[in-house]
Design a protein around this motif. Structure first.
Motif, PDB file in Angstrom:
ATOM      1  N   PHE A   1       0.849  -1.192   0.000  1.00 53.30           N
ATOM      2  CA  PHE A   1       0.000   0.000   0.000  1.00 53.30           C
ATOM      3  C   PHE A   1       0.881   1.237   0.000  1.00 53.30           C
ATOM      4  CE2 PHE A   1      -2.792  -2.918   2.625  1.00 53.30           C
ATOM      5  CZ  PHE A   1      -3.652  -3.202   1.582  1.00 53.30           C
ATOM      6  N   PRO A   2       0.408   2.325  -0.569  1.00 55.87           N
ATOM      7  CA  PRO A   2       1.197   3.561  -0.501  1.00 55.87           C
ATOM      8  C   PRO A   2       1.115   4.170   0.895  1.00 55.87           C
ATOM      9  CG  PRO A   2      -0.806   3.904  -1.762  1.00 55.87           C
ATOM     10  CD  PRO A   2      -0.783   2.464  -1.403  1.00 55.87           C
ATOM     11  N   LYS A   3       1.541   3.409   1.868  1.00 56.70           N
ATOM     12  CA  LYS A   3       1.536   3.851   3.262  1.00 56.70           C
ATOM     13  C   LYS A   3       2.872   3.455   3.862  1.00 56.70           C
ATOM     14  CE  LYS A   3      -3.364   2.653   3.829  1.00 56.70           C
ATOM     15  NZ  LYS A   3      -4.040   3.922   3.927  1.00 56.70           N
ATOM     16  N   SER A   4       3.036   3.727   5.152  1.00 59.51           N
ATOM     17  CA  SER A   4       4.312   3.395   5.778  1.00 59.51           C
ATOM     18  C   SER A   4       4.460   1.875   5.906  1.00 59.51           C
ATOM     19  CB  SER A   4       4.390   4.038   7.156  1.00 59.51           C
ATOM     20  OG  SER A   4       3.481   3.418   8.015  1.00 59.51           O
TER      21      SER A   4
ATOM     22  N   PRO B   1       7.867   5.116   3.751  1.00 58.68           N
ATOM     23  CA  PRO B   1       6.921   4.457   2.847  1.00 58.68           C
ATOM     24  C   PRO B   1       7.350   3.065   2.412  1.00 58.68           C
ATOM     25  CG  PRO B   1       8.009   6.325   1.788  1.00 58.68           C
ATOM     26  CD  PRO B   1       8.334   6.402   3.224  1.00 58.68           C
TER      27      PRO B   1
ATOM     28  N   THR C   1       6.611   1.677  -0.304  1.00 59.13           N
ATOM     29  CA  THR C   1       6.955   1.661  -1.719  1.00 59.13           C
ATOM     30  C   THR C   1       8.386   2.119  -1.961  1.00 59.13           C
ATOM     31  OG1 THR C   1       5.753   3.745  -1.732  1.00 59.13           O
ATOM     32  CG2 THR C   1       4.691   1.875  -2.771  1.00 59.13           C
TER      33      THR C   1
ATOM     34  N   ILE D   1      -3.489  -2.396  -6.066  1.00 59.69           N
ATOM     35  CA  ILE D   1      -3.813  -1.936  -4.714  1.00 59.69           C
ATOM     36  C   ILE D   1      -5.130  -2.568  -4.251  1.00 59.69           C
ATOM     37  CG2 ILE D   1      -4.406   0.097  -3.331  1.00 59.69           C
ATOM     38  CD1 ILE D   1      -1.522   0.106  -4.056  1.00 59.69           C
TER      39      ILE D   1
ATOM     40  N   TRP E   1       4.423   9.029  -2.230  1.00 58.42           N
ATOM     41  CA  TRP E   1       5.147   7.766  -2.388  1.00 58.42           C
ATOM     42  C   TRP E   1       4.320   6.757  -3.152  1.00 58.42           C
ATOM     43  CZ3 TRP E   1       4.879   8.493   3.366  1.00 58.42           C
ATOM     44  CH2 TRP E   1       3.683   8.028   3.885  1.00 58.42           C
TER      45      TRP E   1
END
Ligand SMILES: Nc1ncnc2c1ncn2[C@@H]1O[C@H](COP(=O)(O)OP(=O)(O)OP(=O)(O)O)[C@@H](O)[C@H]1O
Ligand SMILES: [Mg+2]
Lengths: 274, 436
Positions: free
Chosen positions: A119-122, A167, A169, B320, B436
Motif C-alpha cells: 500500500f502507498p503507506k508506511s 513508505p 513503496t 492496490i 510515495w
C-alpha cells in the motif's frame, strides 16, 4: 477416464494422473470449473492441499494456474464475469456456500501477488492494516508486536526496524515482496497463496524469498504458482502440472521432475512446451 | 535469394550519404515550417491574451482610484442630531447635507441660486450619509469642526481624469462651465486628492458610480459558491464512488452513465430554466437568493465532478485493490482506506474546474432573478443577492462613463477571486497528494 475412490466411498471422476489426495487435507477441491463469461478457463480440476504442505502449480502461460489459485480465497469474485463451479472445502466448510463471508475467509487465506504491491503507506501501516481491520490487536503494544513478529517471520525486520514509518513503496523489489508476505502473515492465516512471487525479482532476492517460503512451510499450507521449475523443485513437496485449463498430472515433486507419467508433463519439464 | 544478389547490389556508401544529406535538408525544412506554424499559433493566442489583460488592467486599475475633496465641516450638534438621542434615526434625519454644502460654499463662494445649484453637483450624493455615519460611530466628534474627505460626483471625477473635455461645447457636456470653474477653484486650493477608492471593495450596488462597489456581489458569489460546493461535492463524489465501486454493470447503470455524460454538455442556461421551474415554481422558493443560485450551479457542476472523480477512482492501480481484498478488506474498507485517499487529488481537480465554471456563470442566475438591483449586502443564503459576473454584466450596461472603469475593476476582482480559490484548492490537493 480414471475413477478414484474418495475417502468416504464417493466416486470421483477425473482424468488427472497421479494422486490428487493429500494425507491430511486442508483444502479439498472437487470438479472445479471456472468460466470467464462463456470461455472456460478451468476444466474439471480436483486437487487437495495438505496442511503444512507446500504445493506448486506449474504449466505453460495461460493454462489457468492463477485462475485456479484465486479460487481458493475467492479473489475471482472481484472479476466481472468470472464464474466458479464445483466444490472447494476448507476445513469442512464449503467456501462457495452462499452463507460464507469472504472477509473471514480471506483473513484465513493470505495471498502474495506476482508484482509486489505494498500500500502507498508506511511500512508499519502496511503490516498493521490487516490486524487493524480484523480487530486482531486491542492495544497499540499488541499491534506493535504483531508488526514486529510478522516482519521478523518475513525476514525483513533487521532491514526496516529503523524506518518503520517510511513508505513501503520506497523499499527494493525483493524487500517489497517480503513486506507483502509480512502483511499476509500478520493476520495469522492458515494458508498462503503465492502467484509467481519471485518473477519480478533478481536471483539473490529470489533466493531469500525461497528460503522464507521454506521456513513458512513449517507453519502454513502454501500453494505457489511458479514458472521456474527449479523453484518448484527447490521449495515444494508436491507439484501439479496444468495444461489448457486441465490438471494433467500431480505427484511428489521429486517424482514429477524425474519420472513424469504423462507425455505432456514430460515435454514441459524437459522444456519442449512453454 | 543468392541468385538475385547479382542484380541488387547495395548502394555505394558515399552516394548513399549524399542522398541522405539532400533529404535531410528537405526534412529539416519541413520541421522548421511545422515549428513556425506552431510558434505562430502560440504567438496569436498569447497576443490575444495580452491584449485582453492589457485592456482590462488599463481600464480596471484606474477604476480602483477616484477623486476626493477634503472640506472643513462644522459638526453642529443641534442641527445634526435634532432629537438629541444620537440614534441612527435622528442622525439620518438631521441636517448633514446643509452642513456639508456650507463647508463647500465656504471654499468656492457661489453667488445666487444658479451657482449654488451648480455647486451642489460637485459632491457625491453619499456625502451627508458619510457625515451621519461618522458621527454615529464616534459621537465625541459632535460640536467640532473637522476636515472630512468626500467622494466627488462621478461627472467631476470624469472631468478631472480628462474624459470630459473643456473644449467640447457646453451643452454637449454633462457639467457646465460654472461647475468646472468651481472644481478648478478646489483643485487650486489643493483640496482635491486622487487616491484608492473607499467604495470599490466595500460599497454595494448603486446607480452612482463613485460610490458603487462589489462587496454585495462578492459576498453573494461566496454564498452562492458555498451552497454549490456543499451540494455538488458530496453528491458528486458519492455518485462516482457508487458507480465505480458498487454499481452492477447493467442496462440501468449504463443509461445513468450516458445521461451524466450528456448532462455535462448541456448549456448552462438550461439549468437556470430548470431552477426556475422546480425550485421557484414547484417548491416556491424566493427569487434572487444564493440558496437557489447555488443549487442551480450545484446541479450544473455535478456532472463535471462525477466524471473527474470516476476517472480518478478508476486510475487507482488494480494491484492496490488486489492487495486490500487479499488481506480481507471489505469493499467499503477498500474504497475508503485505499481508493479514495489515492483518488482525492483527482477529485479535487474536477471540483476546481467545476467551481471555477460556476463562479463565472451568469446565464442560469439571470433565469432565477439574481440580476436584481440589490443595494443591501446579503447576510445569509436566504437574502436576495447578486454575484460578481452578474454585477459586471449590469455595470457594463450602465451609461455613466465611470462604470466602464468599474466594470474592468470588477473583472479584475473576479479574476483575483478565481485565482485565490484555485490556489487554495491546489494547495489542498498538493497537501493531500501522497508522494510515495
Ligand atoms: N480477467 C479475465 N477475463 C477473461 N479471461 C481471463 C481473465 N483472466 C484470465 N483469463 C483467461 O483465462 C485463462 C487462464 O488464465 P490465467 O491467468 O489463470 O493463466 P496462468 O496460468 O496464470 O498464466 P500465466 O502463467 O501467464 O500467469 C487464459 O486463457 C486467460 O486468457
Ligand atoms: Mg498467472
Amino acid at each position: 477416464m480414471v475413477i478414484m475412490n474418495y475417502s468416504n466411498n464417493m466416486k470421483l471422476e477425473t482424468k488427472t494422473i497421479g494422486n490428487i489426495f493429500a494425507d491430511n487435507p486442508k483444502i479439498t477441491s472437487r470438479n472445479v470449473n471456472v468460466f470467464y463469461h462463456d470461455k472456460q478457463a478451468i476444466n474439471n480440476v480436483s486437487l487437495d492441499v495438505g496442511s503444512k504442505e507446500i504445493i506448486s502449480l506449474i504449466g505453460p502461460s495461460g493454462c489457468g494456474k492463477s485462475t485456479f489459485l484465486r479460487c481458493f480465497n475467492r479473489m475471482n469474485d472481484t472479476i466481472d464475469g468470472c464464474k466458479v463451479e464445483g466444490n472447494i472445502v476448507l476445513d469442512d466448510q464449503d467456501i462457495y456456500h452462499p452463507s460464507v463471508d469472504v472477509v473471514p475467509l480471506r483473513a484465513k487465506i493470505g495471498m502474495v501477488f506476482q508484482k509486489p504491491n505494498p500500500f502507498p503507506k508506511s511500512i508499519y501501516d502496511n503490516v498493521a492494516y490487516g490486524p487493524k481491520i480484523h480487530g486482531l490487536a486491542s492495544t497499540k503494544d499488541e499491534l506493535d508486536s504483531i508488526v514486529e513478529l510478522s516482519l521478523k517471520n518475513a525476514g525483513l525486520w533487521n532491514e526496516v526496524k529503523d524506518r518503520l514509518q517510511s513508505p513501503g513503496t520506497g523499499l527494493s523489489g525483493g524487500q517489497q515482496q517480503r513486506l507483502c508476505i509480512a502483511r499476509a502473515i500478520a493476520v495469522s492465516p492458515e494458508i498462503i497463496l503465492m502467484d509467481e512471487p519471485c518473477s519480478a525479482l533478481d536471483p539473490i532476492a529470489t533466493a531469500k524469498i525461497e528460503e522464507l517460503i521454506h521456513q513458512l512451510g513449517k507453519n502454513y499450507s502454501i500453494v505457489i504458482v511458479t514458472h521456474s521449475m527449479q523453484q518448484a523443485a527447490r521449495v515444494s513437496q508436491r507439484t501439479a502440472y496444468f495444461h489448457l485449463g486441465e490438471l494433467i498430472e500431480v505427484g511428489l515433486t521429486k517424482q514429477i521432475f524425474t519420472t513424469p507419467q504423462d507425455k505432456q508433463t514430460e515435454a514441459y519439464i524437459s522444456g519442449r512446451i512453454g | 535469394m543468392s541468385n538475385n544478389n547479382k542484380n541488387y547490389t547495395l548502394m555505394d556508401a558515399k552516394k548513399a550519404e549524399e542522398i541522405v544529406r539532400s533529404n535531410v535538408k528537405k526534412r529539416k525544412r519541413k520541421d522548421i515550417v511545422l515549428k513556425s506554424i506552431g510558434q505562430f499559433a502560440i504567438f496569436v493566442a498569447l497576443s490575444f491574451l495580452v491584449f485582453l489583460f492589457a485592456s482590462i488592467f488599463a481600464k480596471g486599475i484606474p477604476g480602483f482610484f477616484q477623486h476626493y475633496v477634503t472640506l472643513e465641516v462644522n459638526l453642529d450638534q443641534k442641527r445634526l442630531d435634532p432629537k438629541g438621542d444620537l440614534s441612527a434615526d435622528s442622525l439620518y434625519s438631521g441636517d448633514a447635507r446643509k452642513l456639508v454644502l456650507e463647508a463647500l460654499y465656504k471654499e468656492i463662494n457661489p453667488k445666487g441660486r444658479k451657482q449654488k445649484k451648480a455647486a451642489k453637483k460637485i459632491l457625491s450624493s453619499n456625502a451627508e450619509i458619510r457625515v451621519a455615519q461618522m458621527v454615529l460611530e464616534n459621537p465625541s466628534l459632535l460640536g467640532k469642526t473637522i476636515p472630512i474627505t468626500f467622494a466627488l460626483d462621478d461627472d467631476i471625477d470624469s472631468f478631472l481624469r480628462g474624459y470630459i473635455k473643456r473644449d467640447t461645447p457646453e451643452r454637449d457636456r454633462r457639467i457646465n462651465d460654472t461647475v468646472i470653474k468651481f472644481v478648478n477653484v478646489l483643485v487650486e486650493k489643493n483640496l482635491v486628492d486622487y487616491k484608492f477608492s473607499d467604495y470599490i471593495l466595500s460599497g454595494s450596488a448603486s446607480r452612482s458610480p463613485e460610490i458603487a462597489g462589489v462587496k454585495g456581489a462578492l459576498i453573494g458569489s461566496i454564498l452562492t459558491l458555498f451552497v454549490c460546493f456543499i451540494l455538488s461535492f458530496p453528491i458528486g463524489v458519492a455518485t462516482a464512488i457508487y458507480l465505480e465501486g458498487f454499481a452492477p454493470k447493467n442496462r440501468i447503470t449504463e443509461i445513468i452513465e450516458i445521461n451524466i455524460n450528456n448532462l455535462a454538455a448541456v448549456p448552462s442556461v438550461v439549468f437556470g430554466i430548470l431552477g426556475l421551474a422546480i425550485f421557484i415554481g414547484v417548491f416556491g422558493m424566493p427569487r434572487s437568493i444564493p440558496l437557489v443560485g447555488g443549487m442551480v450551479l450545484g446541479i450544473m457542476t455535478l456532472p463535471t465532478i462525477i466524471i473527474s472523480s470516476r476517472a480518478a477512482i478508476s486510475a487507482v492501480p488494480p494491484s492496490i485493490l488486489d492487495a486490500a481484498y487479499g488481506v480481507g478488506a471489505s469493499k467499503l474498507q477498500t474504497m475508503f482506506h485505499h481508493v479514495i485517499p489515492l483518488a482525492i487529488p483527482g477529485m479535487l481537480t474536477g471540483t476546481i474546474i467545476g467551481m471555477a465554471r460556476a463562479l463565472g456563470e451568469t446565464a442560469p442566475l439571470l433565469m432565477i432573478g439574481m440580476v436584481a438591483f440589490i443595494v443591501d449586502i446579503p447576510n445569509s443564503i436566504q437574502e436576495p443577492a447578486t454575484v460578481l459576473p452578474v454585477q459586471i454584466f449590469m455595470w457594463a450596461d450602465f451609461a455613466e462613463r465611470m462604470f466602464v472603469n468599474k466594470t474592468s475593476s470588477a473583472t479584475i476582482i473576479l479574476l483575483v477571486f478565481l485565482i485565490l480559490m484555485n490556489g487554495i484548492a491546489i494547495f489542498l490537493r498538493n497537501k493531500l497528494e501522497r508522494r510515495w
